[in-house]
Enzyme design. Structure first.
Site, PDB file in Angstrom:
ATOM      1  N   ASP A  32       0.856  -1.181   0.000  1.00  0.00           N
ATOM      2  CA  ASP A  32       0.000   0.000   0.000  1.00  0.00           C
ATOM      3  C   ASP A  32       0.898   1.239   0.000  1.00  0.00           C
ATOM      4  O   ASP A  32       2.048   1.189   0.453  1.00  0.00           O
ATOM      5  CB  ASP A  32      -0.901  -0.003   1.241  1.00  0.00           C
ATOM      6  CG  ASP A  32      -2.183   0.772   1.031  1.00  0.00           C
ATOM      7  OD1 ASP A  32      -3.259   0.157   1.000  1.00  0.00           O
ATOM      8  OD2 ASP A  32      -2.110   2.017   0.884  1.00  0.00           O
ATOM      9  N   ASP A  34       3.778   1.478  -4.773  1.00  0.00           N
ATOM     10  CA  ASP A  34       3.017   2.252  -5.747  1.00  0.00           C
ATOM     11  C   ASP A  34       2.788   1.327  -6.935  1.00  0.00           C
ATOM     12  O   ASP A  34       3.719   1.005  -7.677  1.00  0.00           O
ATOM     13  CB  ASP A  34       3.813   3.487  -6.157  1.00  0.00           C
ATOM     14  CG  ASP A  34       3.144   4.298  -7.256  1.00  0.00           C
ATOM     15  OD1 ASP A  34       2.079   3.877  -7.771  1.00  0.00           O
ATOM     16  OD2 ASP A  34       3.700   5.350  -7.628  1.00  0.00           O
ATOM     17  N   VAL A  35       1.558   0.877  -7.116  1.00  0.00           N
ATOM     18  CA  VAL A  35       1.288  -0.146  -8.131  1.00  0.00           C
ATOM     19  C   VAL A  35       1.485   0.350  -9.559  1.00  0.00           C
ATOM     20  O   VAL A  35       1.550  -0.457 -10.491  1.00  0.00           O
ATOM     21  CB  VAL A  35      -0.127  -0.750  -7.982  1.00  0.00           C
ATOM     22  CG1 VAL A  35      -0.256  -1.480  -6.653  1.00  0.00           C
ATOM     23  CG2 VAL A  35      -1.207   0.321  -8.146  1.00  0.00           C
ATOM     24  N   SER A  64     -15.253  -3.892 -10.750  1.00  0.00           N
ATOM     25  CA  SER A  64     -16.396  -3.250 -10.097  1.00  0.00           C
ATOM     26  C   SER A  64     -17.603  -3.371 -11.017  1.00  0.00           C
ATOM     27  O   SER A  64     -17.454  -3.459 -12.242  1.00  0.00           O
ATOM     28  CB  SER A  64     -16.105  -1.771  -9.838  1.00  0.00           C
ATOM     29  OG  SER A  64     -17.285  -1.067  -9.504  1.00  0.00           O
ATOM     30  N   TYR A 116     -13.139   5.752 -13.919  1.00  0.00           N
ATOM     31  CA  TYR A 116     -13.244   4.559 -13.074  1.00  0.00           C
ATOM     32  C   TYR A 116     -13.943   3.407 -13.829  1.00  0.00           C
ATOM     33  O   TYR A 116     -13.478   2.259 -13.797  1.00  0.00           O
ATOM     34  CB  TYR A 116     -14.007   4.920 -11.813  1.00  0.00           C
ATOM     35  CG  TYR A 116     -14.099   3.845 -10.766  1.00  0.00           C
ATOM     36  CD1 TYR A 116     -13.059   3.634  -9.864  1.00  0.00           C
ATOM     37  CD2 TYR A 116     -15.248   3.062 -10.655  1.00  0.00           C
ATOM     38  CE1 TYR A 116     -13.161   2.656  -8.885  1.00  0.00           C
ATOM     39  CE2 TYR A 116     -15.361   2.098  -9.673  1.00  0.00           C
ATOM     40  CZ  TYR A 116     -14.316   1.888  -8.793  1.00  0.00           C
ATOM     41  OH  TYR A 116     -14.428   0.922  -7.814  1.00  0.00           O
ATOM     42  N   LYS A 120     -12.225  -0.144 -14.739  1.00  0.00           N
ATOM     43  CA  LYS A 120     -12.769  -1.396 -14.212  1.00  0.00           C
ATOM     44  C   LYS A 120     -13.243  -2.322 -15.333  1.00  0.00           C
ATOM     45  O   LYS A 120     -13.169  -3.555 -15.208  1.00  0.00           O
ATOM     46  CB  LYS A 120     -13.905  -1.097 -13.234  1.00  0.00           C
ATOM     47  CG  LYS A 120     -13.444  -0.463 -11.927  1.00  0.00           C
ATOM     48  CD  LYS A 120     -12.417  -1.315 -11.198  1.00  0.00           C
ATOM     49  CE  LYS A 120     -12.207  -0.873  -9.762  1.00  0.00           C
ATOM     50  NZ  LYS A 120     -11.177  -1.687  -9.061  1.00  0.00           N
ATOM     51  N   SER A 161     -18.831   0.668   3.634  1.00  0.00           N
ATOM     52  CA  SER A 161     -17.495   1.107   4.035  1.00  0.00           C
ATOM     53  C   SER A 161     -17.588   2.547   4.528  1.00  0.00           C
ATOM     54  O   SER A 161     -18.635   3.194   4.416  1.00  0.00           O
ATOM     55  CB  SER A 161     -16.523   1.048   2.851  1.00  0.00           C
ATOM     56  OG  SER A 161     -16.873   2.011   1.873  1.00  0.00           O
TER      57      SER A 161
END
Length: 248
Positions: A37, A62-63, A143, A156, A160, A191
């Site tokens: 993370d 950092d992906v 998602s 987004y 996804k 969440s």
């Protein structure tokens, strides 16, 4: 015997939310986990909550950087002590919501980079290692936005949806090597972020769900644990919706 007894798992974006719930479930099923993370302090705090260094390890990652993802996987190999990893969960993500008229190019690029490029980095680098071991499970977190598209989420939703295509293409490339690649598409998950929605928006989303409620993060984690385990040994290239029937 626990579903994931003795296995080594890597989870990106695992310091909170769905990623943390996945780490928690994996450990309950006998796995040890390495969490990557951006926020190392939060990741180390998550590891402490999960049971400490016997079962989990924190790595800043950092992906969007292939070097960072490779370092994360290398740390997991060292943590496991077996020369490989068994499970890779590409979960890291961000939101930069805005309508197309207001969205900046930077906001679009940031979301595509973290979700789609990050997922590609994790999938290809994990697969490179797993193919040598002739086994492994990769689970990518998409998602329901990638299926239906949502207003204010052209970045987004595109990312996804791209994860679905990436998952299917990658699954075909590595299936003969014993590596499985699947994805999940969560819907409305309870969440801190979703509970901060205005009540009107929350009620509107809830009205679209035949089961009449939001999911708990643990319910996503259960499906991911299934895909990571031998119970799904003949499944690859699949996309499982975790939506309570929304958008079916």
């Amino acid at each position: 015997m626990p579903l994931l007894d003795g296995r080594i798992a890597v989870i990106t974006g695992g310091a909170q939310g769905i990623g943390y719930a996945i780490a928690e479930r994996f450990i309950a099923e006998g796995a040890r986990v390495v969490i990557g993370d951006l926020n190392l302090d939060a990741t180390e705090a998550a590891v402490a909550k999960l049971g400490g260094s016997d079962v989990a390890k924190a790595v800043r990652c950092d992906v969007t950087s292939a070097a960072d993802v490779q370092a994360l996987i290398d740390a997991a190999v060292e943590f496991g002590g077996r020369g490989t990893i068994d499970i890779m969960v590409n979960n890291a993500g961000i939101t930069r919501d805005a309508t197309m008229r207001k969205m900046t190019e930077e906001q679009f690029d940031q979301v595509i980079d973290v979700h789609l490029k990050g997922c590609w980095n994790g999938t290809r680098l994990a697969a490179n290692l797993m193919r040598e071991a002739k086994r492994g499970a990769i689970i990518n977190i998409s998602s329901i936005s990638g299926k239906v598209g949502l207003v204010g989420q052209t970045n987004y939703s595109a990312a996804k949806a791209g994860i679905v295509g990436l998952t299917k293409a990658a699954a075909k490339e590595v299936a003969h090597l014993g590596v499985r690649v699947n994805a999940v598409q969560p819907g409305l998950i309870r969440s801190a972020m979703t509970e901060a929605m205005p009540q009107r928006i929350w009620d509107q989303k809830l009205a679209e769900i035949p089961m009449g409620r939001a999911a708990e993060p643990s319910e996503v984690a259960s499906v991911v644990a299934f895909l990571a385990s031998d119970m799904s040994s003949y499944m690859t290239g699949c996309v499982l919706e975790i939506t309570g029937g929304r958008h079916i």
